[in-house]
Motif scaffolding. Structure first.
Motif, short mmCIF file in Angstrom:
data_model
loop_
_atom_site.label_atom_id
_atom_site.label_comp_id
_atom_site.label_asym_id
_atom_site.label_seq_id
_atom_site.Cartn_x
_atom_site.Cartn_y
_atom_site.Cartn_z
N PRO A 97 0.82 -1.23 0.00
CA PRO A 97 0.00 0.00 0.00
C PRO A 97 0.84 1.27 0.00
N ASP A 98 2.11 1.16 0.30
CA ASP A 98 2.97 2.34 0.37
C ASP A 98 3.54 2.75 -0.98
N ILE A 99 3.33 1.92 -2.02
CA ILE A 99 3.85 2.26 -3.34
C ILE A 99 2.70 2.65 -4.25
N GLU A 100 3.05 3.31 -5.33
CA GLU A 100 2.05 3.72 -6.30
C GLU A 100 1.41 2.49 -6.95
N GLY A 151 9.46 -0.45 -6.05
CA GLY A 151 8.62 -1.11 -5.06
C GLY A 151 7.99 -2.40 -5.52
N TYR A 152 8.11 -2.71 -6.81
CA TYR A 152 7.51 -3.94 -7.35
C TYR A 152 8.57 -5.04 -7.33
N THR A 153 8.67 -5.66 -6.17
CA THR A 153 9.75 -6.63 -5.95
C THR A 153 9.44 -7.99 -6.54
N GLN A 154 8.17 -8.24 -6.88
CA GLN A 154 7.81 -9.54 -7.44
C GLN A 154 7.94 -9.49 -8.96
#
Length: 455
Positions: free
Chosen positions: A71-74, A293-296
């Motif tokens: 929730p903390d990323i765009e 932030g998209y680590t997956q």
């Protein structure tokens, strides 16, 4: 002394001692062959590895997943897709959107209908992503500049049309589609119940029993039938529509059935496919996406990188083995030049007494050593090409061979690129020059008086 005179004297001295020269050149030939052939086998293995990975999927693709969104990323929405699309080295970006309202529409043609998987993609990215058609053509924008009203079936999904009045037909066509998917002979399959390229097809928004609103119907066209390629992502196992068109239809479905969106929930795609210009930039782009932030994420880089490192280590081992052979050849050149100095001590003294410049004497001996290295390199390179040809013709990929990979009949291919051939030739010549440097310096230090007295 002119350079031409020194060259003639060098060649004459080598010719006078033919046996010794031949044996020394042979050492360089063996060393050059060892290096070139060993490295060529390593390059062949690396190429085989890349071809094998390419069969598993596109090496330039990155899949970005958003199933456990932070929730903390765009949110991974259209604005974020545009940011990714504007990244350096990114070619195209497309979402792979599966509507959350399963069965929101039905595609009909006469008495047959299709109500299976629908996938929303960026239609303009299909060509860049390598999708091909077995019939027809890839879609083009309509007069409004979008892809509304355009659908793309695959060679498998056309088999999923069924007659709702005869439910058993659906199962038989799906089973036949699965048979083709698993590699069965397509010549045994029945003709699709609907010719989507020619027959009239329409799309109907589905409604629940509680809704009494008029059901919207849309005319749609299918310009081509995609080749079912399961190495693609997303795989064309269903029907492709432009993602914007899918979302419009989904909104119509919600209006028809009185479904309200959660205002506290931001829209986000669950999966996005990113194509990079070249596989050498995949790691860089993937790291940049993860930093957002998209680590997956997932790409073939996680498989390719360890294999490439292993291949590089193999090349270093192979090259090291060849370098040992060339090092032995270098010792042979040094020995030959030292023996030549002992035998020609008086000749060196006469040259000095006659006023020959000391540098010319050094140059003459270096020419002899360099010539030995050059001739050995040329012959060794020629033999390397012959060995490479024999390996590729009779040993490359043969099942059970030393270089067979997993019994698949691949590998063992020898590749000699131009830079390897040129590098081997230059390296062999340099080995000769370096090996002859110490004996040449020794020759110029001999006293002229001592040399003349030498018998």
């Amino acid at each position: 002394m002119r350079i031409g005179d020194m060259a003639r004297m060098s060649l004459s001295n080598l010719w006078k001692r033919k046996v010794r020269t031949l044996l020394t050149v042979t050492g360089v030939v063996v060393g050059t062959c060892a290096i070139v052939v060993m490295i060529s086998l390593g390059l062949g293995m690396q190429q085989t590895m890349q071809e094998s990975l390419a069969q598993m999927g596109d090496l330039t693709l990155i899949s970005v997943y958003n199933y456990q969104s932070n929730p903390d990323i765009e949110p991974l929405d259209d604005d974020m897709l545009e940011q990714i699309r504007n990244m350096e080295h990114v070619s195209v970006v497309t979402p792979s959107y599966s509507p959350e309202n399963w069965g929101f529409c039905t595609i009909k043609s006469g008495k047959y209908q299709y109500d299976s998987t629908i996938i929303g993609v960026d239609m303009s990215a299909l060509e860049a992503l390598g999708y091909t058609v077995q019939e027809g053509e890839l879609p083009k924008p309509n007069e409004q500049g979008n892809y509304d009203g355009i659908v793309l079936f695959s060679s498998e999904s056309v088999m999923n049309f069924y007659n709702p009045n005869k439910r058993n037909t659906m199962g038989s066509y799906i089973m036949m589609g699965s048979y083709i998917m698993m590699g069965g002979d397509s010549t045994d399959q029945p003709e699709p119940p609907v010719n989507v390229l020619e027959d009239k097809i329409e799309l109907v928004i589905n409604k629940t029993e509680e809704s009494n609103k008029k059901v919207p119907e849309y005319k749609v066209t299918c310009p081509g039938i995609l080749v079912t390629d399961w190495s693609k992502n997303p795989s064309p196992y269903g029907v492709f529509m432009d993602v914007n068109y899918v979302r419009k239809l989904e909104n119509e479905y919600k209006k028809l059935n009185g479904i309200k969106d959660d205002k506290n929930k931001k829209f986000a795609y669950q999966e996005v496919i990113v194509k990079v210009e070249d596989m050498k930039y995949v790691a860089e782009v993937e790291e940049a996406i993860q930093a957002m932030g998209y680590t997956q994420t997932n790409s073939m880089e996680s498989i390719r990188k360890p294999l490439e490192e292993q291949s590089r280590q193999q090349q270093m081992i192979f090259g090291g083995l060849g370098a040992i052979s060339l090092f032995v050849a270098a010792l042979g050149i040094t020995n030959t030049m030292i023996m030549s100095i002992y035998e020609r001590t008086r000749e060196i003294g006469v040259m000095k007494v006659l006023g020959c410049v000391v540098g010319n004497i050094r140059t003459m001996f270096l020419m002899e050593a360099g010539t030995i290295g050059f001739i050995g390199g040329v012959i060794g390179l020629g033999i390397s090409y012959l060995i490479s040809f024999l390996i590729n013709s009779f040993g490359g990929g043969a099942s059970g061979s030393v270089y067979d990979i997993g019994g698949m009949g691949i590998g063992g291919v020898s590749i000699i690129p131009w830079w390897l051939a040129l590098g081997a030739l230059v390296f062999a010549t340099m080995v000769g020059l370096v090996s002859g440097f110490s004996p040449a310096n020794r020759a110029v230090k001999i006293s002229a008086l001592t040399a003349i007295r030498q018998e």
